[in-house]
Write a protein that holds these residues in place. Structure first.
Motif, PDB file in Angstrom:
ATOM      1  N   ILE A   1       0.721  -0.809  -0.074  1.00 32.87           N
ATOM      2  CA  ILE A   1      -0.239  -0.142  -0.367  1.00 32.87           C
ATOM      3  C   ILE A   1       0.660   1.668   0.064  1.00 32.87           C
ATOM      4  O   ILE A   1       1.004   2.162  -0.694  1.00 32.87           O
ATOM      5  CB  ILE A   1      -0.708  -0.063   1.375  1.00 32.87           C
ATOM      6  N   LEU A   2       2.383   1.823   0.708  1.00 32.92           N
ATOM      7  CA  LEU A   2       2.575   2.677   0.727  1.00 32.92           C
ATOM      8  C   LEU A   2       3.696   2.416  -0.330  1.00 32.92           C
ATOM      9  O   LEU A   2       3.375   3.831  -1.351  1.00 32.92           O
ATOM     10  CB  LEU A   2       4.231   2.361   1.515  1.00 32.92           C
ATOM     11  N   ALA A   3       3.978   1.489  -1.273  1.00 27.31           N
ATOM     12  CA  ALA A   3       4.631   1.147  -2.057  1.00 27.31           C
ATOM     13  C   ALA A   3       3.512   2.051  -3.245  1.00 27.31           C
ATOM     14  O   ALA A   3       4.084   2.760  -4.640  1.00 27.31           O
ATOM     15  CB  ALA A   3       5.390   0.137  -2.930  1.00 27.31           C
ATOM     16  N   GLY A   4       2.307   1.388  -3.843  1.00 28.48           N
ATOM     17  CA  GLY A   4       1.399   1.720  -4.724  1.00 28.48           C
ATOM     18  C   GLY A   4       1.131   3.523  -4.177  1.00 28.48           C
ATOM     19  O   GLY A   4       0.895   4.291  -5.237  1.00 28.48           O
ATOM     20  N   SER A   5       0.989   4.147  -2.674  1.00 28.80           N
ATOM     21  CA  SER A   5       0.243   5.552  -3.298  1.00 28.80           C
ATOM     22  C   SER A   5       1.941   6.268  -3.039  1.00 28.80           C
ATOM     23  O   SER A   5       1.669   8.104  -3.675  1.00 28.80           O
ATOM     24  CB  SER A   5       0.206   5.560  -1.124  1.00 28.80           C
ATOM     25  N   THR A   6       3.266   5.636  -3.406  1.00 28.62           N
ATOM     26  CA  THR A   6       3.814   6.432  -3.126  1.00 28.62           C
ATOM     27  C   THR A   6       4.473   7.197  -5.018  1.00 28.62           C
ATOM     28  O   THR A   6       4.448   7.937  -5.090  1.00 28.62           O
ATOM     29  CB  THR A   6       5.305   5.752  -3.282  1.00 28.62           C
ATOM     30  N   ARG A   7       3.829   5.562  -5.582  1.00 26.07           N
ATOM     31  CA  ARG A   7       4.088   5.302  -7.121  1.00 26.07           C
ATOM     32  C   ARG A   7       3.375   6.542  -7.520  1.00 26.07           C
ATOM     33  O   ARG A   7       3.384   7.078  -7.990  1.00 26.07           O
ATOM     34  CB  ARG A   7       3.527   4.003  -7.417  1.00 26.07           C
ATOM     35  N   ARG A   8       1.573   6.213  -6.844  1.00 22.88           N
ATOM     36  CA  ARG A   8       0.630   7.489  -7.104  1.00 22.88           C
ATOM     37  C   ARG A   8       0.881   8.658  -7.349  1.00 22.88           C
ATOM     38  O   ARG A   8       0.980   9.744  -8.232  1.00 22.88           O
ATOM     39  CB  ARG A   8      -0.721   7.314  -7.114  1.00 22.88           C
ATOM     40  N   GLY A   9       1.701   9.352  -5.992  1.00 26.64           N
ATOM     41  CA  GLY A   9       2.263  10.208  -5.660  1.00 26.64           C
ATOM     42  C   GLY A   9       3.288  10.924  -6.865  1.00 26.64           C
ATOM     43  O   GLY A   9       3.346  11.508  -7.583  1.00 26.64           O
ATOM     44  N   TYR A  10       4.441  10.084  -7.308  1.00 23.74           N
ATOM     45  CA  TYR A  10       4.943   9.699  -8.139  1.00 23.74           C
ATOM     46  C   TYR A  10       4.698  10.682  -9.559  1.00 23.74           C
ATOM     47  O   TYR A  10       4.859  10.815 -10.310  1.00 23.74           O
ATOM     48  CB  TYR A  10       6.020   8.686  -8.554  1.00 23.74           C
ATOM     49  N   LEU A  11       3.977   9.860 -10.133  1.00 22.99           N
ATOM     50  CA  LEU A  11       2.568   9.786 -11.419  1.00 22.99           C
ATOM     51  C   LEU A  11       2.361  11.132 -11.158  1.00 22.99           C
ATOM     52  O   LEU A  11       2.037  11.979 -12.419  1.00 22.99           O
ATOM     53  CB  LEU A  11       2.065   8.856 -11.473  1.00 22.99           C
TER      54      LEU A  11
END
Length: 185
Positions: free
Chosen positions: A139-149
């Motif tokens: 979940i943390l990685a997914g949230s990080t990715r969404r912010g990066y995107l």
């Protein structure tokens, strides 16, 4: 260790509730919104690590490389990737305020979980605790990715949702009206 009658009753009730739910409720992919009735029914299954749910593939991809951008060829591709993540993670902070506090589902989930004695030890022994830690990492990685995107979309001049809402371009007529209004003061 024998399972108490109360635990058997709680497990049976949870399984019955889970099986009685419509398929659409069971197929819900969001993993970060607070507990719903399905989660309440699954509590004994989760504690005992019976029928563990898989981590969604989009989150596993984010764990592998949250900053991957080689396949993102433009705003449409960024938008598709953000949509995939939002379907699993739920709304982002810039689109909807999260509901906080105590809900009936949280109370019910806690009550059912408390019926299983030594649940912390049982979660460690059965692997449920490790599975929960893996899910939280995903979940943390997914949230990080969404912010990066969203940052990548912002840098490319994309429109929402491929950029944060708070930085969406302001239409020229709004800027002009604000300037004119300021000149009148």
């Amino acid at each position: 260790m024998p399972i108490s009658r109360t635990c058997k009753t709680a497990l049976g009730a949870a399984l019955a509730a889970l099986l009685a739910m419509p398929a659409s409720a069971q197929d819900d992919e969001i993993v970060t919104d607070g507990p719903n009735m399905r989660d309440v029914a699954r509590t004994p299954l989760d504690i005992l690590n019976i029928d563990p749910q898989d981590i969604p593939p989009v989150l596993l991809e984010a764990v592998a490389n949250p900053y991957a951008s080689d396949t993102l060829t433009g705003c449409a591709a960024i938008n598709v990737e953000i949509t995939r993540l939002t379907r699993v993670l739920g709304p982002d902070f810039d689109t909807l305020a999260k509901q906080e506090g105590l809900t009936p589902e949280k109370v019910a989930q806690g009550a059912i979980g408390s019926l299983i004695p030594f649940r912390g030890i049982i979660r460690e022994v059965t692997g449920a605790a490790e599975r929960q830690r893996s899910l939280e990492t995903a979940i943390l990685a997914g949230s990080t990715r969404r912010g990066y995107l969203k940052g990548l979309g912002l840098s490319q001049g994309c429109m929402v949702p491929a950029r944060p809402i708070s930085t969406a371009p302001v239409p020229q007529e709004v800027i002009t009206a604000a300037i004119e209004e300021g000149d009148e003061d």
